[in-house]
Design an enzyme around this catalytic site. Structure first.
Site, PDB file in Angstrom:
ATOM      1  N   CYS A 114      -2.381  14.597   3.619  1.00  0.00           N
ATOM      2  CA  CYS A 114      -3.636  14.409   2.518  1.00  0.00           C
ATOM      3  C   CYS A 114      -4.266  15.747   2.675  1.00  0.00           C
ATOM      4  CB  CYS A 114      -4.339  13.520   2.812  1.00  0.00           C
ATOM      5  SG  CYS A 114      -5.765  12.968   1.323  1.00  0.00           S
ATOM      6  N   CYS A 131     -11.097   9.771   8.449  1.00  0.00           N
ATOM      7  CA  CYS A 131      -9.621   9.341   7.979  1.00  0.00           C
ATOM      8  C   CYS A 131      -8.598   9.936   8.973  1.00  0.00           C
ATOM      9  CB  CYS A 131      -9.317   9.530   6.708  1.00  0.00           C
ATOM     10  SG  CYS A 131      -7.853   9.116   6.243  1.00  0.00           S
ATOM     11  N   SER A 151     -13.512   5.739  -3.629  1.00  0.00           N
ATOM     12  CA  SER A 151     -14.064   5.713  -2.358  1.00  0.00           C
ATOM     13  C   SER A 151     -15.365   6.315  -2.270  1.00  0.00           C
ATOM     14  CB  SER A 151     -13.236   6.597  -1.281  1.00  0.00           C
ATOM     15  OG  SER A 151     -11.920   6.030  -1.044  1.00  0.00           O
ATOM     16  N   ASN A 206     -11.904   1.389  10.759  1.00  0.00           N
ATOM     17  CA  ASN A 206     -10.926   1.167  11.659  1.00  0.00           C
ATOM     18  C   ASN A 206     -10.897   2.277  12.484  1.00  0.00           C
ATOM     19  OD1 ASN A 206     -10.090  -1.370  10.586  1.00  0.00           O
ATOM     20  ND2 ASN A 206      -9.566  -0.291   8.778  1.00  0.00           N
ATOM     21  N   CYS A 246       0.878  -1.388   0.021  1.00  0.00           N
ATOM     22  CA  CYS A 246       0.035  -0.139   0.057  1.00  0.00           C
ATOM     23  C   CYS A 246       0.698   1.312  -0.091  1.00  0.00           C
ATOM     24  CB  CYS A 246      -0.992  -0.017   1.220  1.00  0.00           C
ATOM     25  SG  CYS A 246      -2.043   1.186   1.369  1.00  0.00           S
ATOM     26  N   CYS A 268      -6.827   0.538   6.785  1.00  0.00           N
ATOM     27  CA  CYS A 268      -7.127   1.379   5.914  1.00  0.00           C
ATOM     28  C   CYS A 268      -7.687   2.651   6.542  1.00  0.00           C
ATOM     29  CB  CYS A 268      -8.651   0.789   5.388  1.00  0.00           C
ATOM     30  SG  CYS A 268      -8.894   1.187   3.580  1.00  0.00           S
ATOM     31  N   CYS A 311     -11.197  14.011   4.512  1.00  0.00           N
ATOM     32  CA  CYS A 311     -12.321  12.969   4.780  1.00  0.00           C
ATOM     33  C   CYS A 311     -12.130  12.741   6.361  1.00  0.00           C
ATOM     34  CB  CYS A 311     -12.178  11.551   4.220  1.00  0.00           C
ATOM     35  SG  CYS A 311     -12.064  11.560   2.439  1.00  0.00           S
ATOM     36  N   SER A 336      -6.459   4.688  -6.123  1.00  0.00           N
ATOM     37  CA  SER A 336      -7.739   4.886  -5.199  1.00  0.00           C
ATOM     38  C   SER A 336      -7.884   6.400  -5.149  1.00  0.00           C
ATOM     39  CB  SER A 336      -7.575   4.317  -3.850  1.00  0.00           C
ATOM     40  OG  SER A 336      -8.639   4.404  -3.031  1.00  0.00           O
ATOM     41  N   GLY A 395      -2.570  10.300   1.114  1.00  0.00           N
ATOM     42  CA  GLY A 395      -2.607  11.201   0.076  1.00  0.00           C
ATOM     43  C   GLY A 395      -3.754  10.919  -0.871  1.00  0.00           C
TER      44      GLY A 395
END
Length: 357
Positions: free
Chosen positions: A123, A130, A228, A304, A116, A347, A127, A205, A173
């Protein structure tokens, strides 16, 4: 292609060759008075044979090796710390040359290895569920820093050249906000004479940068796309993904409809399951409506969590119920249990936890 960096070396710091394309290395050989194919040998040496110094490029003559060593270097991002999960996933904390830090996650499976990758330091997309968003954005990564993540982890884990690698741009990012460097890296990663990872095993993604989805669709070297989604209405999505106010669901899905798929290729939609927020049967039915007519599959990702953010993961029974609504209406849906949760590698969890300033 335009040169990656100038040949001038006024500050005397040798330039890192990671991220140079084959054409640029051929041009470099030419500039130094050598045959162009010598540049191709440097390219294969750096990426396919994973040389980290010039003396090991024994197919080049001594003069060329000495000239290269005088002006250039091959330097991977530095592994500062590694956090090993009980499920064998490893979160790598990598230090860049300007002292910024990023994360890369190694996930071994029985028949393949998934890495990953990060595309930015931090970023910008913000969101709300996140942890990377809490860092804000520092800068884009270079193509060399992106390729360097793969090489650094391959070296640390002794991954053989022909191993079955999957690469996902799902780390820190928003890859589509750094599309030129990401695609430059993809070209090196996918080249059989470099790292040789087939395009079908590379996934970008995005949170849904609509103009860039159109731009990516036209690139002959494009990898697979994952979007997403995480919500079934604009109101929901605005609340957890502020980007939706700029690129609402209708525009996002229209861009996905215009994205020409190759044979046997699917668009992937990621859906993080947030308890009581986006996980009702009515949400599942709306998702089916949104994606109707698209060759698509949905990955349901139990959230998560962590103490810094207010969301909770949907109970497993609710995730299974949501999946049942999708699959019963012929929309393939898979539950993706994230790896490395115990070491903040899962994630949405990448936030440089454990970094030494």
């Amino acid at each position: 292609s335009k040169p990656h960096g100038s040949m001038s070396n006024s500050d005397h710091k040798p330039q890192n060759l990671l991220g140079f394309s084959r054409e640029e290395l051929e041009g470099l050989a030419d500039d130094l008075g050598h045959a162009r194919f010598r540049g191709r040998q440097v390219y294969e040496g750096i990426y396919r044979r994973r040389a980290t110094d010039f003396p090991s490029l024994t197919n080049l003559n001594l003069r060329f090796r000495a000239e290269l060593a005088d002006r250039f270097r091959i330097t991977y991002p530095q592994i500062e710390r590694e956090f090993v999960s009980t499920d064998r996933a490893v979160r790598y904390l990598l230090r860049l040359e300007d002292e910024n830090a990023i994360e890369t996650v190694y996930m071994p499976e029985e028949k393949r290895i998934t890495l990953c990758l990060s595309s930015q330091v931090g970023c910008a997309v913000d969101c709300k569920f996140c942890f990377t968003a809490l860092l804000g954005i520092k800068r884009n990564l270079t193509a060399g820093e992106i390729v360097g993540q793969v090489l650094a982890v391959a070296q640390a884990q002794q991954i053989p050249h022909r191993a079955r690698l999957n690469l996902v741009f799902m780390g820190m990012g928003e890859p589509l906000l750094n599309l030129p460097a990401v695609m430059r890296a993809v070209n090196i990663l996918a080249d059989p004479n470099a790292l040789g990872v087939p395009l079908r095993r590379i996934t970008i993604s995005t949170a849904g940068i609509v103009p860039k989805i159109h731009e990516l669709a036209g690139d002959p070297m494009r990898p697979k796309l994952a979007v997403s989604l995480n919500a079934s209405t604009d109101e929901q999505r605005n609340a957890i993904m502020p980007l939706n106010k700029k690129y609402p669901l209708k525009h996002l899905i229209d861009a996905c409809r215009a994205f020409t798929l190759r044979p046997r290729e699917y668009l992937t939609f990621e859906y993080v399951m947030l308890d009581g927020l986006n996980d009702a049967d009515a949400d599942a039915r709306r998702v089916v409506g949104l994606l109707k007519g698209l060759r698509a599959k949905v990955n349901l990702i139990p959230y998560n969590g962590g103490p810094e953010l207010p969301y909770r993961p949907s109970p497993l029974q609710r995730v299974l119920g949501f999946q049942e609504v999708l699959t019963s209406r012929n929309l393939p849906a898979y539950i993706r249990i994230s790896r490395g949760q115990d070491v903040r590698a899962a994630c949405g969890q990448l936030s440089l936890a454990g970094i030494e300033d």
